[in-house]
Scaffold this motif. Structure first.
Motif, short mmCIF file in Angstrom:
data_model
loop_
_atom_site.label_atom_id
_atom_site.label_comp_id
_atom_site.label_asym_id
_atom_site.label_seq_id
_atom_site.Cartn_x
_atom_site.Cartn_y
_atom_site.Cartn_z
N LEU A 126 14.79 71.66 36.65
CA LEU A 126 15.96 71.99 35.84
C LEU A 126 17.23 71.53 36.55
O LEU A 126 17.43 71.82 37.73
CB LEU A 126 16.01 73.49 35.58
CG LEU A 126 17.11 74.01 34.66
CD1 LEU A 126 16.99 73.41 33.26
CD2 LEU A 126 17.05 75.54 34.57
N VAL A 127 18.05 70.79 35.82
CA VAL A 127 19.34 70.34 36.32
C VAL A 127 20.42 71.12 35.58
O VAL A 127 20.46 71.12 34.34
CB VAL A 127 19.54 68.83 36.09
CG1 VAL A 127 20.91 68.38 36.58
CG2 VAL A 127 18.43 68.03 36.77
N ILE A 128 21.29 71.80 36.32
CA ILE A 128 22.36 72.56 35.71
C ILE A 128 23.67 71.80 35.82
O ILE A 128 24.08 71.39 36.91
CB ILE A 128 22.52 73.95 36.36
CG1 ILE A 128 21.27 74.80 36.11
CG2 ILE A 128 23.77 74.67 35.85
CD1 ILE A 128 21.02 75.14 34.64
N TYR A 129 24.31 71.59 34.67
CA TYR A 129 25.64 71.01 34.64
C TYR A 129 26.65 72.13 34.50
O TYR A 129 26.60 72.89 33.53
CB TYR A 129 25.78 70.04 33.47
CG TYR A 129 24.94 68.79 33.62
CD1 TYR A 129 25.47 67.68 34.26
CD2 TYR A 129 23.63 68.73 33.15
CE1 TYR A 129 24.70 66.52 34.43
CE2 TYR A 129 22.86 67.60 33.32
CZ TYR A 129 23.40 66.50 33.96
OH TYR A 129 22.64 65.36 34.14
N ILE A 130 27.54 72.26 35.48
CA ILE A 130 28.61 73.25 35.37
C ILE A 130 29.69 72.64 34.50
O ILE A 130 30.59 71.93 34.95
CB ILE A 130 29.15 73.64 36.76
CG1 ILE A 130 28.02 74.19 37.65
CG2 ILE A 130 30.27 74.68 36.61
CD1 ILE A 130 27.42 75.49 37.16
N SER A 131 29.56 72.89 33.20
CA SER A 131 30.44 72.29 32.21
C SER A 131 31.83 72.94 32.26
O SER A 131 31.96 74.13 32.54
CB SER A 131 29.82 72.47 30.83
OG SER A 131 30.63 71.93 29.84
N MET A 132 32.86 72.14 31.96
CA MET A 132 34.26 72.55 32.11
C MET A 132 34.51 72.99 33.56
O MET A 132 35.28 73.90 33.84
CB MET A 132 34.62 73.68 31.14
CG MET A 132 34.48 73.31 29.68
SD MET A 132 35.75 72.14 29.14
CE MET A 132 35.20 71.82 27.46
N GLY A 133 33.85 72.28 34.49
CA GLY A 133 33.88 72.66 35.89
C GLY A 133 35.20 72.42 36.60
O GLY A 133 35.36 72.84 37.75
N PHE A 134 36.14 71.76 35.92
CA PHE A 134 37.44 71.49 36.54
C PHE A 134 38.61 71.95 35.66
O PHE A 134 39.74 71.56 35.88
CB PHE A 134 37.56 70.00 36.84
CG PHE A 134 36.51 69.50 37.78
CD1 PHE A 134 36.67 69.61 39.16
CD2 PHE A 134 35.33 68.94 37.29
CE1 PHE A 134 35.68 69.16 40.03
CE2 PHE A 134 34.34 68.48 38.16
CZ PHE A 134 34.52 68.59 39.53
N GLY A 135 38.30 72.78 34.67
CA GLY A 135 39.33 73.27 33.76
C GLY A 135 38.90 73.09 32.32
O GLY A 135 37.90 72.44 32.02
N ASN A 136 39.64 73.70 31.40
CA ASN A 136 39.30 73.63 29.98
C ASN A 136 40.57 73.63 29.14
O ASN A 136 41.62 74.07 29.61
CB ASN A 136 38.37 74.79 29.60
CG ASN A 136 39.06 76.14 29.73
OD1 ASN A 136 39.82 76.55 28.85
ND2 ASN A 136 38.81 76.84 30.84
N PRO A 137 40.49 73.14 27.89
CA PRO A 137 41.68 73.09 27.04
C PRO A 137 41.87 74.34 26.18
O PRO A 137 42.73 74.35 25.30
CB PRO A 137 41.40 71.87 26.15
CG PRO A 137 39.91 71.88 25.99
CD PRO A 137 39.35 72.43 27.28
N TYR A 138 41.07 75.36 26.41
CA TYR A 138 41.06 76.52 25.52
C TYR A 138 41.86 77.71 26.04
O TYR A 138 41.97 78.73 25.35
CB TYR A 138 39.62 76.97 25.26
CG TYR A 138 38.71 75.85 24.86
CD1 TYR A 138 38.90 75.16 23.66
CD2 TYR A 138 37.66 75.45 25.69
CE1 TYR A 138 38.06 74.12 23.30
CE2 TYR A 138 36.81 74.41 25.33
CZ TYR A 138 37.03 73.74 24.14
OH TYR A 138 36.20 72.71 23.79
N GLY A 139 42.36 77.63 27.26
CA GLY A 139 43.07 78.75 27.85
C GLY A 139 42.15 79.80 28.45
O GLY A 139 42.60 80.89 28.83
N ASP A 140 40.86 79.48 28.55
CA ASP A 140 39.93 80.41 29.21
C ASP A 140 40.20 80.43 30.71
O ASP A 140 40.68 79.45 31.28
CB ASP A 140 38.48 79.97 28.97
CG ASP A 140 38.05 80.15 27.53
OD1 ASP A 140 38.71 80.92 26.80
OD2 ASP A 140 37.06 79.51 27.12
N PRO A 141 39.90 81.56 31.38
CA PRO A 141 40.15 81.65 32.82
C PRO A 141 39.44 80.53 33.57
O PRO A 141 38.29 80.20 33.29
CB PRO A 141 39.56 83.02 33.19
CG PRO A 141 39.59 83.80 31.93
CD PRO A 141 39.34 82.81 30.83
#
Length: 283
Positions: free
Chosen positions: A134-149
């Motif tokens: 299993l390979v896990i991708y830490i998605s939005m690993g450098f920030g996101n456009p949604y205002g989530d923490p």
């Protein structure tokens, strides 16, 4: 030696023109001759969500794997997709996008972060049972456009969760192309020495103008695994309306040559694939 992961699936999944099964098979078989470590070739996800990948099962038996050193990786979005994927002996890796943005995890997999952690645990058990990794991708690993923490500390927290589940390959994904070199450098500087038994990779979405600073920031901290796609085509259609291109394989190869990083690639086969890409990814 760096591990190059070629991502035709990422290139195809959001393409505006439906790519036929025959075209996919021809393109993937061309890539299999080049010598990439891994090919992210398809996905087991809802055909309603990603119609371009609905024929992944039909593609697999037509792939010419004999004589290729490349391993196959398929993306899954939930346990059901993982159960469908593990029955194929041809597949070596299952990739799961685990977003640290709650908004995007719901948008991408219809699961909360908490629910997705449970999914990762179940998928890891399934992979071990079926001799997959299993390979896990830490998605939005450098920030996101949604205002989530978001903070590097949040990334480190979830990487630690994955390590506790004995995940052996974790790739930090710049899903919407917002990563800055300082953040990239800081994360890889911490993670690579902290987890020497885990393969920490990078999946960058970048423009032709800022790819090198991202690659260099990870490379200088010891990153040895990079995802890319021929001509930089692709991006995540679930992230936002306008796709951010992938890191171009051609640029990554040039980067390696400049730094005298050895690559075992058949450059003649690569040029043939580049010509084929012009036909597959036509307007």
């Amino acid at each position: 030696m760096l591990k190059l992961v070629e991502c035709p699936r990422d290139a195809m999944q959001g393409w505006h023109r439906m790519i036929s099964t025959d075209e996919k098979v021809q393109y993937l078989n061309s890539l299999l001759k080049v010598g990439f470590d891994t090919i992210d070739f398809g996905s087991f996800v809802s055909p309603k969500a990603i119609p371009q990948m609905a024929d992944t099962k039909d593609v697999i038996p037509r792939l010419q794997l004999s004589g290729s050193r490349s391993k196959l990786l398929a993306i899954v979005a939930n346990l059901r997709g993982a159960e469908e994927a593990v029955v194929f002996d041809e597949i070596n890796y299952l990739g799961f996008p685990f977003s640290i943005s709650e908004t995007f995890q719901l948008r991408n997999t219809n699961k909360t972060i908490a629910e997705s952690l449970e999914q990762v645990h179940s998928m890891q058990e399934l992979c071990i049972k079926n001799r997959k990794e299993l390979v896990i991708y830490i998605s939005m690993g450098f920030g996101n456009p949604y205002g989530d923490p978001y903070s590097p500390e949040i990334v480190l927290q979830y990487v630690e969760e994955m390590v506790k589940m004995d995940i052996g390959i974790i790739s930090l994904a710049d899903t919407v192309g917002v990563a800055d070199p300082a953040t990239i450098s800081g994360l890889f500087k911490h993670l690579i020495p902290a987890y020497p038994d885990v393969e920490i990779g990078a999946h960058f979405h970048a423009s032709p103008y800022n790819w090198e600073e991202k690659v260099l920031a990870a490379y200088e901290q010891g990153c040895k695994r990079f995802d890319s796609s021929i001509k930089g085509i692709g991006g995540c259609p679930m992230a936002k309306d306008e796709l951010v291109g992938n890191l171009a394989t051609e640029n990554l190869i040039a980067f390696c040559h400049q730094r005298k990083e050895p690559l075992s690639l058949d450059m003649t086969a690569l040029r043939g694939t580049q010509r084929l890409a012009d036909a597959v990814f036509k307007a």
